[in-house]
Design a protein around this motif. Structure first.
Motif, short mmCIF file in Angstrom:
data_model
loop_
_atom_site.label_atom_id
_atom_site.label_comp_id
_atom_site.label_asym_id
_atom_site.label_seq_id
_atom_site.Cartn_x
_atom_site.Cartn_y
_atom_site.Cartn_z
N LYS A 14 77.75 20.77 40.66
CA LYS A 14 77.21 19.99 41.76
C LYS A 14 77.94 20.44 43.03
CE LYS A 14 76.07 15.41 43.32
NZ LYS A 14 75.90 14.01 42.91
N ILE A 15 77.16 20.89 44.02
CA ILE A 15 77.75 21.35 45.27
C ILE A 15 77.09 20.60 46.42
CG2 ILE A 15 78.37 23.62 44.39
CD1 ILE A 15 75.92 24.75 45.81
N ARG A 16 77.76 20.67 47.57
CA ARG A 16 77.20 20.01 48.76
C ARG A 16 75.84 20.62 49.10
NH1 ARG A 16 82.06 21.40 52.12
NH2 ARG A 16 80.45 22.40 53.35
N GLN A 17 74.96 19.79 49.61
CA GLN A 17 73.60 20.22 49.95
C GLN A 17 73.60 21.34 50.98
OE1 GLN A 17 70.83 19.14 48.40
NE2 GLN A 17 69.57 20.52 49.60
N ASP A 18 74.47 21.28 51.98
CA ASP A 18 74.48 22.32 53.01
C ASP A 18 74.88 23.68 52.44
OD1 ASP A 18 77.11 21.15 52.75
OD2 ASP A 18 77.71 22.19 54.58
N ILE A 19 75.82 23.69 51.50
CA ILE A 19 76.22 24.95 50.87
C ILE A 19 75.07 25.48 50.02
CG2 ILE A 19 77.78 25.99 49.17
CD1 ILE A 19 79.94 24.08 50.22
N TYR A 20 74.40 24.60 49.29
CA TYR A 20 73.26 25.01 48.46
C TYR A 20 72.17 25.64 49.33
CZ TYR A 20 69.29 24.90 45.33
OH TYR A 20 68.19 25.26 44.59
N GLU A 21 71.88 25.03 50.46
CA GLU A 21 70.84 25.57 51.35
C GLU A 21 71.23 26.94 51.87
OE1 GLU A 21 70.26 22.42 54.18
OE2 GLU A 21 69.30 21.13 52.67
#
Length: 57
Positions: A14-21
């Motif tokens: 699970k990673i932060r949404q901004d990093i995933y984007e």
């Protein structure tokens, strides 16, 4: 014809949404699957860390 499956291990993180984007944009820009992009990113990082460790020794 289907692609030959390679040996591997599944991971679930699970990673932060901004990093995933950012990661998805990176993979798309490079024309890579997310799996391929992550493998290459991790490999490059781990090689750099190993090189740093060698230099300190």
């Amino acid at each position: 014809m289907a692609r030959q499956k390679k040996e591997g291990t599944y991971i679930n993180i699970k990673i932060r949404q901004d990093i995933y984007e950012q990661f998805c944009e990176y993979a798309e820009r490079k024309g890579q699957t997310k799996t391929m992009a992550m493998e290459r990113i991790l490999e490059k990082y781990l090689e750099a860390e190993a090189k740093k460790k060698e230099e300190r020794a």
